[in-house]
Design an enzyme around this catalytic site. Structure first.
Site, PDB file in Angstrom:
ATOM      1  N   ARG A  81     122.933 -48.676   5.388  1.00  0.00           N
ATOM      2  CA  ARG A  81     121.896 -49.611   4.915  1.00  0.00           C
ATOM      3  C   ARG A  81     121.712 -49.508   3.399  1.00  0.00           C
ATOM      4  NH1 ARG A  81     116.570 -49.051   8.254  1.00  0.00           N
ATOM      5  NH2 ARG A  81     116.016 -50.853   6.992  1.00  0.00           N
ATOM      6  N   GLN A 112     106.565 -54.304   3.519  1.00  0.00           N
ATOM      7  CA  GLN A 112     107.033 -53.441   4.609  1.00  0.00           C
ATOM      8  C   GLN A 112     108.491 -53.098   4.380  1.00  0.00           C
ATOM      9  OE1 GLN A 112     105.449 -55.226   8.590  1.00  0.00           O
ATOM     10  NE2 GLN A 112     105.473 -56.846   7.080  1.00  0.00           N
ATOM     11  N   HIS A 130     106.110 -48.800   4.222  1.00  0.00           N
ATOM     12  CA  HIS A 130     107.043 -48.162   5.160  1.00  0.00           C
ATOM     13  C   HIS A 130     108.070 -47.272   4.474  1.00  0.00           C
ATOM     14  CE1 HIS A 130     106.163 -51.469   8.406  1.00  0.00           C
ATOM     15  NE2 HIS A 130     105.156 -50.658   8.212  1.00  0.00           N
ATOM     16  N   CYS A 159     117.215 -28.900   3.024  1.00  0.00           N
ATOM     17  CA  CYS A 159     116.117 -28.775   2.053  1.00  0.00           C
ATOM     18  C   CYS A 159     116.290 -27.495   1.232  1.00  0.00           C
ATOM     19  CB  CYS A 159     114.797 -28.744   2.832  1.00  0.00           C
ATOM     20  SG  CYS A 159     113.369 -28.303   1.855  1.00  0.00           S
ATOM     21  N   CYS A 162     113.244 -24.879   2.333  1.00  0.00           N
ATOM     22  CA  CYS A 162     113.127 -24.218   3.633  1.00  0.00           C
ATOM     23  C   CYS A 162     114.381 -24.315   4.487  1.00  0.00           C
ATOM     24  CB  CYS A 162     111.929 -24.788   4.405  1.00  0.00           C
ATOM     25  SG  CYS A 162     112.251 -26.426   5.095  1.00  0.00           S
ATOM     26  N   PRO A 226     110.472 -69.237   8.514  1.00  0.00           N
ATOM     27  CA  PRO A 226     111.127 -70.358   9.199  1.00  0.00           C
ATOM     28  C   PRO A 226     110.779 -70.402  10.687  1.00  0.00           C
ATOM     29  CG  PRO A 226     112.757 -68.962   8.081  1.00  0.00           C
ATOM     30  CD  PRO A 226     111.431 -68.288   7.915  1.00  0.00           C
ATOM     31  N   ALA A 243     111.618 -68.370   2.470  1.00  0.00           N
ATOM     32  CA  ALA A 243     110.854 -67.849   1.331  1.00  0.00           C
ATOM     33  C   ALA A 243     111.490 -68.249   0.004  1.00  0.00           C
ATOM     34  CB  ALA A 243     110.765 -66.323   1.431  1.00  0.00           C
TER      35      ALA A 243
END
Ligand code: NAD
Ligand code: ZN
Length: 258
Positions: A81, A112, A130, A159, A162, A226, A243
């Protein structure tokens, strides 16, 4: 409720009530969903997923349980993505919203979307409800994380604080929304006189509650989509068009009062 009337030359003819509302509004709040990025080639969740990911439902990938069960699969979906969004460009709708920010003294953009295209178009102070595909945090200790290399990795990153798995800083199914942008979104919504709900299916709460809150407080709510949505019957106006066609027409109406 109304639809727009395409005039045949590509321009949109808008009802006088909408033109007047856009001209006279003092505080405008805009809520965007995945539909605002559709014309940039970023698929919405309701669209069929393409290629490799066609067999998965977003609900089965975007959750803590999914990440725990199949971390590499979820990581690769987000990497895909991110690549898709990186190659996309802001469209006419994103640019019109950036123009509105300059035109109105009181303007709040709530999204969002997690793709960062509003910011790439030039919008600032965007309230991201989000999260964002390009931010990361730790699954265990919640601290922000940086990831240098996310393509073609053989495992998910750890990480540095941790050792927990790093995850995208996205609101997954079943998770709470970040409290600061949500509170700011609700505050602006309570005080606006014009609320635009653009490219959202209006089924994911609490974002879907914002136009209802705006109406309750006396604002005019205009939907731009739409398709019919859960909001279409209650919004004062529903413009059933894209839009990228409608938003430039609203900016034009505001800039050219005669
Ligand atoms: P959604 O996928 O549920 O609905 C998208 C809506 O956009 C639909 O109602 C569709 O009719 C409409 N639409 C399609 N093309 C349009 C256009 N050209 N102009 C205007 N509207 C158009 O999206 P949602 O309501 O935002 O909720 C889905 C969730 O998925 C959100 O939480 C969001 O974070 C996430 N998501 C984000 C992105 C992104 O960041 N671009 C993409 C997919 C999903
Ligand atoms: Zn950690």
């Amino acid at each position: 409720m109304t639809g727009s009337n395409p005039t045949g030359d590509g321009a949109i003819s808008l009802p006088a009530e909408i033109i007047n509302a856009v001209r006279w509004a003092e505080h405008v709040v805009v809520l965007t969903g995945a539909g605002v990025s559709a014309e940039s080639g970023v698929p919405t969740f309701r669209d069929a997923q393409t290629g490799l990911w066609a067999t998965y439902k977003p609900e089965d990938l975007a959750s803590v349980a999914a990440y725990r069960a199949t971390p590499k699969l979820v990581w690769d979906w987000y990497a895909w993505r991110r690549e898709l969004v990186t190659q996309a460009q802001p469209n006419a709708a994103h640019l019109a919203l950036t123009a509105m920010q300059d035109i109105y003294t009181n303007f709040t953009l709530i999204t969002q979307n997690v793709d960062g295209l509003h910011q790439r178009a030039g919008s600032h102070d965007v309230l991201e409800l989000h999260g964002n595909l390009f931010r990361y945090k730790c699954l265990l200790c919640d601290q922000p994380a940086t990831v240098d290399e996310w393509r073609h990795r053989s495992d998910v990153p750890a990480c540095i604080h941790c050792g927990g798995a790093v995850r995208p800083d996205i609101v997954w199914f079943g998770e709470m929304l970040p409290s600061r942008p949500l509170a700011a979104a609700q505050f602006a919504t309570r005080h606006c006189d014009l609320f635009l709900a653009i490219g959202t299916s209006s089924v994911v709460f609490p974002a879907a509650g914002l136009p209802l809150l705006a109406m309750e407080k006396g604002a005019l709510v205009i939907e731009i989509n739409p398709s019919e949505t859960d909001l279409s019957d209650s919004a004062q106006f529903s413009i059933h068009d894209k839009a990228g066609a409608v938003l430039p027409a609203l900016v034009h109406a505001k800039r050219n009062p005669n």
